[in-house]
Design an enzyme around this catalytic site. Structure first.
Site, PDB file in Angstrom:
ATOM      1  N   ARG A  40       0.848  -1.224   0.000  1.00 40.38           N
ATOM      2  CA  ARG A  40       0.000   0.000   0.000  1.00 40.38           C
ATOM      3  C   ARG A  40       0.867   1.251   0.000  1.00 40.38           C
ATOM      4  O   ARG A  40       0.433   2.323  -0.365  1.00 40.38           O
ATOM      5  CB  ARG A  40      -0.972  -0.020   1.175  1.00 40.38           C
ATOM      6  CG  ARG A  40      -0.289  -0.057   2.508  1.00 40.38           C
ATOM      7  CD  ARG A  40      -1.205  -0.310   3.657  1.00 40.38           C
ATOM      8  NE  ARG A  40      -0.420  -0.791   4.779  1.00 40.38           N
ATOM      9  CZ  ARG A  40      -0.759  -0.730   6.030  1.00 40.38           C
ATOM     10  NH1 ARG A  40      -1.918  -0.220   6.351  1.00 40.38           N
ATOM     11  NH2 ARG A  40       0.030  -1.191   6.974  1.00 40.38           N
ATOM     12  N   GLY A 116       3.083 -23.326   6.746  1.00 43.11           N
ATOM     13  CA  GLY A 116       4.010 -24.370   7.188  1.00 43.11           C
ATOM     14  C   GLY A 116       5.056 -23.781   8.102  1.00 43.11           C
ATOM     15  O   GLY A 116       4.980 -22.605   8.460  1.00 43.11           O
ATOM     16  N   LYS A 171      -0.851 -21.962  16.558  1.00 42.74           N
ATOM     17  CA  LYS A 171       0.487 -22.195  17.144  1.00 42.74           C
ATOM     18  C   LYS A 171       1.154 -20.888  17.563  1.00 42.74           C
ATOM     19  O   LYS A 171       2.057 -20.894  18.396  1.00 42.74           O
ATOM     20  CB  LYS A 171       1.374 -23.030  16.226  1.00 42.74           C
ATOM     21  CG  LYS A 171       1.721 -22.417  14.874  1.00 42.74           C
ATOM     22  CD  LYS A 171       2.834 -21.392  14.884  1.00 42.74           C
ATOM     23  CE  LYS A 171       2.842 -20.593  13.609  1.00 42.74           C
ATOM     24  NZ  LYS A 171       3.758 -19.455  13.610  1.00 42.74           N
ATOM     25  N   SER A 234      11.129 -16.244  15.750  1.00 43.73           N
ATOM     26  CA  SER A 234       9.675 -16.048  15.791  1.00 43.73           C
ATOM     27  C   SER A 234       9.323 -14.822  16.628  1.00 43.73           C
ATOM     28  O   SER A 234       9.746 -14.698  17.783  1.00 43.73           O
ATOM     29  CB  SER A 234       8.999 -17.286  16.386  1.00 43.73           C
ATOM     30  OG  SER A 234       7.745 -16.928  16.930  1.00 43.73           O
ATOM     31  N   ASN A 236       6.363 -14.138  17.737  1.00 46.54           N
ATOM     32  CA  ASN A 236       5.477 -14.557  18.824  1.00 46.54           C
ATOM     33  C   ASN A 236       6.271 -15.113  19.997  1.00 46.54           C
ATOM     34  O   ASN A 236       6.003 -14.795  21.155  1.00 46.54           O
ATOM     35  CB  ASN A 236       4.471 -15.576  18.286  1.00 46.54           C
ATOM     36  CG  ASN A 236       3.468 -14.917  17.361  1.00 46.54           C
ATOM     37  OD1 ASN A 236       2.602 -14.180  17.816  1.00 46.54           O
ATOM     38  ND2 ASN A 236       3.605 -15.136  16.061  1.00 46.54           N
ATOM     39  N   GLU A 261       1.093 -12.069  15.313  1.00 44.95           N
ATOM     40  CA  GLU A 261      -0.358 -12.296  15.177  1.00 44.95           C
ATOM     41  C   GLU A 261      -0.952 -12.975  16.407  1.00 44.95           C
ATOM     42  O   GLU A 261      -2.150 -12.882  16.655  1.00 44.95           O
ATOM     43  CB  GLU A 261      -0.652 -13.166  13.946  1.00 44.95           C
ATOM     44  CG  GLU A 261      -0.272 -12.568  12.608  1.00 44.95           C
ATOM     45  CD  GLU A 261      -1.311 -11.598  12.057  1.00 44.95           C
ATOM     46  OE1 GLU A 261      -2.130 -11.084  12.839  1.00 44.95           O
ATOM     47  OE2 GLU A 261      -1.269 -11.342  10.841  1.00 44.95           O
TER      48      GLU A 261
HETATM   49  N1  LIG Z   1       7.407 -13.553   8.736  1.00 40.10           N
HETATM   50  C1  LIG Z   1       7.230 -14.845   8.738  1.00 40.10           C
HETATM   51  O1  LIG Z   1       8.163 -15.610   9.026  1.00 40.10           O
HETATM   52  C2  LIG Z   1       5.897 -15.441   8.398  1.00 40.10           C
HETATM   53  C3  LIG Z   1       4.743 -14.688   8.488  1.00 40.10           C
HETATM   54  N2  LIG Z   1       3.531 -15.258   8.196  1.00 40.10           N
HETATM   55  C4  LIG Z   1       2.298 -14.510   8.299  1.00 40.10           C
HETATM   56  O2  LIG Z   1       2.242 -13.594   7.224  1.00 40.10           O
HETATM   57  C5  LIG Z   1       1.541 -12.406   7.623  1.00 40.10           C
HETATM   58  C6  LIG Z   1       2.430 -11.208   7.372  1.00 40.10           C
HETATM   59  O3  LIG Z   1       3.591 -11.381   8.167  1.00 40.10           O
HETATM   60  P1  LIG Z   1       4.907 -10.541   7.940  1.00 40.10           P
HETATM   61  O4  LIG Z   1       5.179 -10.342   6.480  1.00 40.10           O
HETATM   62  O5  LIG Z   1       5.947 -11.160   8.740  1.00 40.10           O
HETATM   63  O6  LIG Z   1       4.465  -9.159   8.588  1.00 40.10           O
HETATM   64  P2  LIG Z   1       5.013  -7.712   8.295  1.00 40.10           P
HETATM   65  O7  LIG Z   1       4.582  -6.905   9.459  1.00 40.10           O
HETATM   66  O8  LIG Z   1       6.457  -7.778   7.932  1.00 40.10           O
HETATM   67  O9  LIG Z   1       4.206  -7.274   6.985  1.00 40.10           O
HETATM   68  C7  LIG Z   1       2.805  -7.126   6.980  1.00 40.10           C
HETATM   69  C8  LIG Z   1       2.382  -6.563   5.660  1.00 40.10           C
HETATM   70  O10 LIG Z   1       0.957  -6.367   5.683  1.00 40.10           O
HETATM   71  C9  LIG Z   1       0.688  -5.073   5.184  1.00 40.10           C
HETATM   72  N3  LIG Z   1      -0.562  -4.557   5.729  1.00 40.10           N
HETATM   73  C10 LIG Z   1      -0.965  -4.536   7.018  1.00 40.10           C
HETATM   74  N4  LIG Z   1      -2.173  -3.961   7.120  1.00 40.10           N
HETATM   75  C11 LIG Z   1      -2.539  -3.616   5.860  1.00 40.10           C
HETATM   76  C12 LIG Z   1      -3.666  -2.978   5.292  1.00 40.10           C
HETATM   77  N5  LIG Z   1      -4.674  -2.551   6.052  1.00 40.10           N
HETATM   78  N6  LIG Z   1      -3.692  -2.788   3.959  1.00 40.10           N
HETATM   79  C13 LIG Z   1      -2.688  -3.206   3.187  1.00 40.10           C
HETATM   80  N7  LIG Z   1      -1.588  -3.817   3.654  1.00 40.10           N
HETATM   81  C14 LIG Z   1      -1.522  -4.005   4.970  1.00 40.10           C
HETATM   82  C15 LIG Z   1       1.880  -4.234   5.635  1.00 40.10           C
HETATM   83  O11 LIG Z   1       2.002  -3.048   4.863  1.00 40.10           O
HETATM   84  C16 LIG Z   1       3.021  -5.213   5.354  1.00 40.10           C
HETATM   85  O12 LIG Z   1       3.392  -5.174   4.001  1.00 40.10           O
HETATM   86  C17 LIG Z   1       1.183 -12.602   9.103  1.00 40.10           C
HETATM   87  O13 LIG Z   1      -0.143 -13.068   9.190  1.00 40.10           O
HETATM   88  C18 LIG Z   1       2.155 -13.684   9.565  1.00 40.10           C
HETATM   89  O14 LIG Z   1       1.642 -14.453  10.620  1.00 40.10           O
HETATM   90  C19 LIG Z   1       3.446 -16.557   7.801  1.00 40.10           C
HETATM   91  C20 LIG Z   1       4.572 -17.332   7.669  1.00 40.10           C
HETATM   92  C21 LIG Z   1       5.892 -16.828   7.953  1.00 40.10           C
HETATM   93  O1  LIG Z   2       4.677 -18.364  11.198  1.00 37.92           O
HETATM   94  C1  LIG Z   2       5.872 -18.271  11.287  1.00 37.92           C
HETATM   95  C2  LIG Z   2       6.784 -19.393  11.000  1.00 37.92           C
HETATM   96  O2  LIG Z   2       6.137 -20.439  10.355  1.00 37.92           O
HETATM   97  C3  LIG Z   2       6.475 -16.996  11.733  1.00 37.92           C
HETATM   98  O3  LIG Z   2       6.340 -16.897  13.096  1.00 37.92           O
HETATM   99  P1  LIG Z   2       6.252 -15.455  13.785  1.00 37.92           P
HETATM  100  O4  LIG Z   2       5.083 -14.763  13.156  1.00 37.92           O
HETATM  101  O5  LIG Z   2       6.085 -15.771  15.226  1.00 37.92           O
HETATM  102  O6  LIG Z   2       7.550 -14.762  13.492  1.00 37.92           O
END
Ligand SMILES: NC(=O)C1=CN([C@@H]2O[C@H](COP(=O)(O)OP(=O)(O)OC[C@H]3O[C@@H](n4cnc5c(N)ncnc54)[C@H](O)[C@@H]3O)[C@@H](O)[C@H]2O)C=CC1
Ligand SMILES: O=C(CO)COP(=O)(O)O
EC number: 1.1.1.94
Length: 314
Positions: A40, A116, A171, A234, A236, A261
């Site tokens: 965005r 995953g 988790k 992580s 969390n 989250e």
């Molecule tokens: N970082 C990781 O290792 C992993 C994260 N996830 C999941 O993926 C999702 C994103 O995580 P991350 O990328 O780490 O978070 P982050 O905080 O790095 O990025 C979040 C993204 O969502 C966007 N966003 C948030 N609210 C928004 C809105 N209202 N409109 C448009 N864009 C919006 C932000 O601009 C940003 O680009 C979470 O649900 C997380 O649990 C899943 C697997 C691995």
């Molecule tokens: O979901 C995740 C790994 O699979 C990332 O975990 P966190 O959001 O806790 O960093």
């Protein structure tokens, strides 16, 4: 597999240029696909990037999913466009999962869940990892499998999207508890008990949503639980670890890189548990800790001194 990917490149739009969206964009790009990473804050309009998208993957944090899904709906799309959701969370007002939100907005499009044990920093370092793509539409899941599979990212298909999604979501709450456990130096026995009983809570909640129990014993359930409960990468886990050191939730979240989250998910799980009368004692203590109703040591005592009972209700 490699040849078919290069011969048939897909147009992939990734919504959300955070840690996970960026890592997934890199994985698809190295496989030769045409990838657009939309944020965005970026200069490209959503309408422009969506116009020829074959796959739209959302890696937006939970709080933005509904509004972005509604926005995407306002633009024309090919009827064949596949949606992939990689968000791990639950909507506070409705308790819906992200895939349920996307499916409601796009009832005639295939929806695939990608989830995953995928700590994005390890994936960005090109370390090997595996994940699951789950959908009621097998062909769509296989297409997404092909887009992301490589010699460093092994992708399995699965027919239980909500089960796969809930494993990754619930988790996060247990990972907060695991961070507390390590922060208090409670030892390996305590951690094993916590993670195993945490898995029981994941199955109980999953069953309410109609998820299959066996899904929680796979990569997206137990696999992600192990990764997240054992890694300081992580966010969390970090929340829990720092709560154990005496910091307040506000202080921790202000300094945390990215989204944890589990904090909001924990609140939604408490609503579900109260509405459905499902015991989730670890989640309840994480909730009370996040609300500053108990200290980490008091939460531990509450768990250890619960009524004694059989391990399983047979
Ligand atoms: N970082 C990781 O290792 C992993 C994260 N996830 C999941 O993926 C999702 C994103 O995580 P991350 O990328 O780490 O978070 P982050 O905080 O790095 O990025 C979040 C993204 O969502 C966007 N966003 C948030 N609210 C928004 C809105 N209202 N409109 C448009 N864009 C919006 C932000 O601009 C940003 O680009 C979470 O649900 C997380 O649990 C899943 C697997 C691995
Ligand atoms: O979901 C995740 C790994 O699979 C990332 O975990 P966190 O959001 O806790 O960093």
């Amino acid at each position: 597999m490699t040849n078919s990917k290069i011969e048939n490149p897909k147009s992939v739009v990734i919504l959300g240029a955070g840690a996970w969206g960026t890592a997934l964009a890199n994985l698809a790009q190295i496989n030769g696909h045409q990838v657009c990473l939309w944020s965005r804050q970026g200069s490209q309009t959503l309408e422009t990037v969506l116009s020829d998208a074959e796959i739209i993957l959302s890696a937006i944090s939970m709080k933005g999913v509904s509004s972005v899904a509604a926005l995407v709906k306002s633009f024309p799309l090919s009827p064949e466009t596949i949606f992939v959701t990689a968000t791990k969370g639950l909507e506070q007002q409705t308790t819906r999962t992200p895939s349920q939100i996307w499916q409601t907005e796009f009832p005639h499009h295939p929806i695939v869940v990608l989830s995953g044990p995928n700590l994005s920093q390890e994936i960005e370092q090109e370390l090997p990892a595996a994940t699951v793509v789950a959908s009621k539409n097998t062909a769509a899941a296989q297409m997404v499998q092909l887009v992301f599979s490589s010699n460093r990212f092994r992708v399995y298909t699965n027919p239980d999207p909500v089960g796969v999604e809930l494993g990754g979501t619930i988790k996060n709450v247990i990972a907060i508890a695991a961070g507390v456990c390590d922060g208090l130096h409670l030892g390996t026995n305590a951690k094993a008990a916590l993670v195993t009983r945490g898995l029981t809570e994941m199955v109980r909640i999953g069953n309410i949503f109609g998820a299959k129990t066996e899904t929680f014993y796979g990569l997206s359930g137990l696999g992600d639980l192990l990764a997240t409960c054992n890694s300081p990468l992580s966010r969390n886990y970090q929340v829990g670890y720092q709560l154990a050191s005496g910091k307040t939730l506000t202080e921790i979240l202000a300094a945390l890189p990215g989204t944890a989250e589990g904090v909001n998910t924990c609140r939604v799980l408490m609503q579900i548990s109260q509405q459905q009368n499902i015991p989730i004692p670890i989640t309840e203590q994480v909730y009370r800790l996040l609300e500053a109703e108990v200290t980490p040591r008091e939460a531990l005592d509450e768990l250890m001194l619960r009524d004694i009972k059989p391990e399983y209700n047979l």
